[in-house]
Design a protein around this motif. Structure first.
Motif, PDB file in Angstrom:
ATOM      1  N   ARG A 146      34.987  12.295  -1.016  1.00 57.69           N
ATOM      2  CA  ARG A 146      35.349  11.125  -0.208  1.00 57.69           C
ATOM      3  C   ARG A 146      34.269  10.049  -0.308  1.00 57.69           C
ATOM      4  O   ARG A 146      34.572   8.854  -0.348  1.00 57.69           O
ATOM      5  CB  ARG A 146      35.572  11.532   1.248  1.00 57.69           C
ATOM      6  CG  ARG A 146      36.202  10.427   2.084  1.00 57.69           C
ATOM      7  CD  ARG A 146      36.603  10.887   3.467  1.00 57.69           C
ATOM      8  NE  ARG A 146      37.269   9.815   4.192  1.00 57.69           N
ATOM      9  CZ  ARG A 146      38.560   9.569   4.168  1.00 57.69           C
ATOM     10  NH1 ARG A 146      39.345  10.361   3.437  1.00 57.69           N
ATOM     11  NH2 ARG A 146      39.090   8.572   4.846  1.00 57.69           N
ATOM     12  N   ILE A 147      33.010  10.483  -0.340  1.00 58.13           N
ATOM     13  CA  ILE A 147      31.923   9.519  -0.502  1.00 58.13           C
ATOM     14  C   ILE A 147      31.967   8.879  -1.885  1.00 58.13           C
ATOM     15  O   ILE A 147      31.784   7.670  -2.037  1.00 58.13           O
ATOM     16  CB  ILE A 147      30.566  10.218  -0.267  1.00 58.13           C
ATOM     17  CG1 ILE A 147      30.444  10.658   1.193  1.00 58.13           C
ATOM     18  CG2 ILE A 147      29.409   9.305  -0.639  1.00 58.13           C
ATOM     19  CD1 ILE A 147      29.238  11.512   1.478  1.00 58.13           C
ATOM     20  N   ILE A 148      32.235   9.684  -2.905  1.00 58.71           N
ATOM     21  CA  ILE A 148      32.271   9.162  -4.273  1.00 58.71           C
ATOM     22  C   ILE A 148      33.407   8.162  -4.453  1.00 58.71           C
ATOM     23  O   ILE A 148      33.235   7.092  -5.044  1.00 58.71           O
ATOM     24  CB  ILE A 148      32.417  10.322  -5.279  1.00 58.71           C
ATOM     25  CG1 ILE A 148      31.150  11.185  -5.277  1.00 58.71           C
ATOM     26  CG2 ILE A 148      32.702   9.790  -6.689  1.00 58.71           C
ATOM     27  CD1 ILE A 148      31.281  12.457  -6.085  1.00 58.71           C
ATOM     28  N   PHE A 149      34.583   8.484  -3.908  1.00 58.04           N
ATOM     29  CA  PHE A 149      35.765   7.656  -4.141  1.00 58.04           C
ATOM     30  C   PHE A 149      36.040   6.664  -3.014  1.00 58.04           C
ATOM     31  O   PHE A 149      37.052   5.953  -3.069  1.00 58.04           O
ATOM     32  CB  PHE A 149      36.995   8.546  -4.323  1.00 58.04           C
ATOM     33  CG  PHE A 149      37.031   9.282  -5.632  1.00 58.04           C
ATOM     34  CD1 PHE A 149      37.539   8.684  -6.770  1.00 58.04           C
ATOM     35  CD2 PHE A 149      36.542  10.580  -5.731  1.00 58.04           C
ATOM     36  CE1 PHE A 149      37.580   9.358  -7.976  1.00 58.04           C
ATOM     37  CE2 PHE A 149      36.571  11.265  -6.931  1.00 58.04           C
ATOM     38  CZ  PHE A 149      37.086  10.655  -8.064  1.00 58.04           C
ATOM     39  N   GLY A 150      35.202   6.590  -2.007  1.00 61.25           N
ATOM     40  CA  GLY A 150      35.433   5.671  -0.903  1.00 61.25           C
ATOM     41  C   GLY A 150      35.316   4.209  -1.315  1.00 61.25           C
ATOM     42  O   GLY A 150      34.823   3.873  -2.400  1.00 61.25           O
ATOM     43  N   SER A 151      35.765   3.320  -0.438  1.00 59.38           N
ATOM     44  CA  SER A 151      35.736   1.880  -0.733  1.00 59.38           C
ATOM     45  C   SER A 151      34.319   1.386  -0.982  1.00 59.38           C
ATOM     46  O   SER A 151      34.104   0.457  -1.775  1.00 59.38           O
ATOM     47  CB  SER A 151      36.374   1.096   0.416  1.00 59.38           C
ATOM     48  OG  SER A 151      37.727   1.464   0.575  1.00 59.38           O
ATOM     49  N   SER A 152      33.351   1.971  -0.303  1.00 55.41           N
ATOM     50  CA  SER A 152      31.953   1.609  -0.516  1.00 55.41           C
ATOM     51  C   SER A 152      31.191   2.748  -1.173  1.00 55.41           C
ATOM     52  O   SER A 152      29.969   2.858  -1.014  1.00 55.41           O
ATOM     53  CB  SER A 152      31.297   1.249   0.826  1.00 55.41           C
ATOM     54  OG  SER A 152      31.399   2.336   1.744  1.00 55.41           O
ATOM     55  N   GLY A 153      31.920   3.597  -1.896  1.00 52.00           N
ATOM     56  CA  GLY A 153      31.319   4.772  -2.498  1.00 52.00           C
ATOM     57  C   GLY A 153      30.688   4.515  -3.845  1.00 52.00           C
ATOM     58  O   GLY A 153      30.607   3.369  -4.327  1.00 52.00           O
ATOM     59  N   ARG A 173      43.552   5.841  -0.576  1.00 51.27           N
ATOM     60  CA  ARG A 173      44.948   5.511  -0.310  1.00 51.27           C
ATOM     61  C   ARG A 173      45.838   5.783  -1.516  1.00 51.27           C
ATOM     62  O   ARG A 173      47.018   6.135  -1.356  1.00 51.27           O
ATOM     63  CB  ARG A 173      45.056   4.041   0.105  1.00 51.27           C
ATOM     64  CG  ARG A 173      46.451   3.606   0.521  1.00 51.27           C
ATOM     65  CD  ARG A 173      46.447   2.152   0.979  1.00 51.27           C
ATOM     66  NE  ARG A 173      45.694   2.008   2.224  1.00 51.27           N
ATOM     67  CZ  ARG A 173      46.218   2.176   3.426  1.00 51.27           C
ATOM     68  NH1 ARG A 173      47.494   2.488   3.570  1.00 51.27           N
ATOM     69  NH2 ARG A 173      45.472   2.021   4.502  1.00 51.27           N
ATOM     70  N   GLN A 174      45.299   5.631  -2.718  1.00 50.36           N
ATOM     71  CA  GLN A 174      46.079   5.861  -3.930  1.00 50.36           C
ATOM     72  C   GLN A 174      46.082   7.327  -4.366  1.00 50.36           C
ATOM     73  O   GLN A 174      46.599   7.652  -5.436  1.00 50.36           O
ATOM     74  CB  GLN A 174      45.527   4.984  -5.061  1.00 50.36           C
ATOM     75  CG  GLN A 174      45.673   3.495  -4.809  1.00 50.36           C
ATOM     76  CD  GLN A 174      45.046   2.652  -5.903  1.00 50.36           C
ATOM     77  OE1 GLN A 174      44.608   3.172  -6.929  1.00 50.36           O
ATOM     78  NE2 GLN A 174      45.003   1.344  -5.698  1.00 50.36           N
ATOM     79  N   ASP A 175      45.482   8.207  -3.560  1.00 50.55           N
ATOM     80  CA  ASP A 175      45.473   9.655  -3.792  1.00 50.55           C
ATOM     81  C   ASP A 175      44.688  10.081  -5.026  1.00 50.55           C
ATOM     82  O   ASP A 175      44.793  11.240  -5.462  1.00 50.55           O
ATOM     83  CB  ASP A 175      46.905  10.210  -3.891  1.00 50.55           C
ATOM     84  CG  ASP A 175      47.643  10.119  -2.570  1.00 50.55           C
ATOM     85  OD1 ASP A 175      46.982  10.126  -1.524  1.00 50.55           O
ATOM     86  OD2 ASP A 175      48.888  10.035  -2.593  1.00 50.55           O
ATOM     87  N   VAL A 176      43.911   9.178  -5.595  1.00 51.80           N
ATOM     88  CA  VAL A 176      43.072   9.551  -6.741  1.00 51.80           C
ATOM     89  C   VAL A 176      42.023  10.565  -6.308  1.00 51.80           C
ATOM     90  O   VAL A 176      41.761  11.560  -6.997  1.00 51.80           O
ATOM     91  CB  VAL A 176      42.405   8.297  -7.350  1.00 51.80           C
ATOM     92  CG1 VAL A 176      41.446   8.703  -8.473  1.00 51.80           C
ATOM     93  CG2 VAL A 176      43.456   7.332  -7.878  1.00 51.80           C
ATOM     94  N   ALA A 177      41.412  10.323  -5.149  1.00 52.97           N
ATOM     95  CA  ALA A 177      40.391  11.246  -4.646  1.00 52.97           C
ATOM     96  C   ALA A 177      40.990  12.618  -4.359  1.00 52.97           C
ATOM     97  O   ALA A 177      40.355  13.652  -4.628  1.00 52.97           O
ATOM     98  CB  ALA A 177      39.754  10.671  -3.378  1.00 52.97           C
ATOM     99  N   GLY A 254      43.216  13.012   1.576  1.00 50.72           N
ATOM    100  CA  GLY A 254      44.548  12.426   1.481  1.00 50.72           C
ATOM    101  C   GLY A 254      44.639  11.067   2.154  1.00 50.72           C
ATOM    102  O   GLY A 254      43.990  10.815   3.171  1.00 50.72           O
ATOM    103  N   GLY A 255      45.459  10.189   1.573  1.00 49.38           N
ATOM    104  CA  GLY A 255      45.702   8.889   2.164  1.00 49.38           C
ATOM    105  C   GLY A 255      46.743   8.962   3.263  1.00 49.38           C
ATOM    106  O   GLY A 255      47.294  10.037   3.558  1.00 49.38           O
ATOM    107  N   PRO A 256      47.054   7.815   3.880  1.00 51.79           N
ATOM    108  CA  PRO A 256      48.021   7.813   4.990  1.00 51.79           C
ATOM    109  C   PRO A 256      49.410   8.299   4.605  1.00 51.79           C
ATOM    110  O   PRO A 256      50.142   8.818   5.443  1.00 51.79           O
ATOM    111  CB  PRO A 256      48.044   6.332   5.409  1.00 51.79           C
ATOM    112  CG  PRO A 256      46.776   5.743   4.890  1.00 51.79           C
ATOM    113  CD  PRO A 256      46.477   6.495   3.630  1.00 51.79           C
TER     114      PRO A 256
END
Length: 309
Positions: A146-153, A173-177, A254-256
């Motif tokens: 989550r840290i790696i793929f986060g918006s500020s990751g 949100r795009q489920d890549v993480a 997981g995203g929303p």
């Protein structure tokens, strides 16, 4: 494996290790299977046909069998089909298939190189490199993703720094993480069964095919993959089953819009307090996974005995 094959295997085991060790191991395995697998599954199966009653009424005259818990998955209560829950189930199965295929594409080359491309210290170093990261708890690994793929990751920081994209990408949100985390989580379960199968392959067969001018893809398609097929089937079965039943990674990564069917089961058990409904959903997920696995075995002509090797 046939019943006769099982008897032969047990006979060899008892002959090699003696009756004391044989009885202890056999009894321990039987106890493990009965207490931790068979009985809980039977209890859950029975609970799935019960009404959600207060504890004081369990075992009383109202404690009857019913199909209402399964009907709730199929029908929405207004006479229509429960597309929401069925859609979540379908997306979960398809996502598990996708993760299994992705793991296979990643792990087959690694297993082959580990079996026939390295030896001695390099092979041991490669195995350590694969195993050591999994000493970290699964929850911590999920938060790390989550840290790696986060918006500020880390990934967004590198991409923005190199000018690969102009604005932060929402990988959550795009489920890549989620798919990356699930693929990474079950890597070893795909690598080592394939490695065990490929390691038994005689290298002279590969060298002979190369000497005869076969391209690399034909060598793998005609020689390596037929030998590796039991390992592939075993690894794919474990990865698919565990991915479909994953809970921690979908909850954290997981995203929303990426609701997992196990999250519905969790909600019925814990948040809704409806254990019969949760049991019914769990039974449906189990049966769906078994049916998909049996279908794949039939399509790829793999027997259950080959998976158990």
């Amino acid at each position: 494996m046939s019943p006769n094959g099982i008897r032969v295997a047990f006979s060899r085991f008892f002959h090699r290790w003696g009756p004391g060790v044989g009885i202890f191991v056999t009894g321990s395995v039987a106890l493990w299977i009965v207490l931790l697998i068979v009985l809980p599954q039977l209890a859950m199966f029975d609970a799935s046909f019960r009404f959600n009653l207060p504890p004081a009424e369990i075992g009383g005259p109202r404690d009857l069998h019913t199909l209402s818990n399964y009907a709730a998955l199929l029908l929405d209560g207004r006479g229509g089909i429960n597309w929401l829950d069925l859609g979540v189930l379908g997306r979960t199965i398809l996502a598990a298939v996708f993760v299994t295929i992705l793991d296979l594409l990643l792990c087959y080359p690694i297993a082959f190189v580990l079996a026939h491309g390295t030896s001695g210290g390099r092979a041991r170093l490669m195995v350590l490199g694969l195993i050591v990261p999994f000493w970290v708890n699964e929850i911590l690994r999920a938060f790390a993703f989550r840290i790696i793929f986060g918006s500020s990751g880390v990934l967004n920081a590198v991409g923005l720094g190199l000018g690969l994209w102009a604005a932060p990408v929402d990988f959550i949100r795009q489920d890549v993480a989620l798919y990356a985390g699930l693929t990474y989580t079950y890597l070893l379960l795909m690598i080592f069964p394939i490695y065990n199968a490929v390691e038994a392959l005689d290298r002279n067969q590969i060298e002979a095919a190369r000497d005869l001018g076969s391209p690399w893809w034909r060598v793998h398609w005609r020689i390596v993959i037929p030998v590796a097929k039991p390992g592939i089937a075993s690894g794919a079965t474990m990865v698919f089953m565990l991915t479909a039943g994953a809970l921690a990674a979908p909850q954290i990564l997981g995203g929303p819009s990426s609701l997992w069917f196990t999250q519905l089961i969790y909600q019925w058990f814990n948040e809704g307090g409806n254990w019969p409904r949760g049991s019914a959903y769990a039974v449906v997920l189990l049966l769906a996974c078994i049916l998909v696995t049996l279908l794949a075995m039939r399509v790829f002509k793999v027997r259950i005995g080959e998976i158990g090797r």
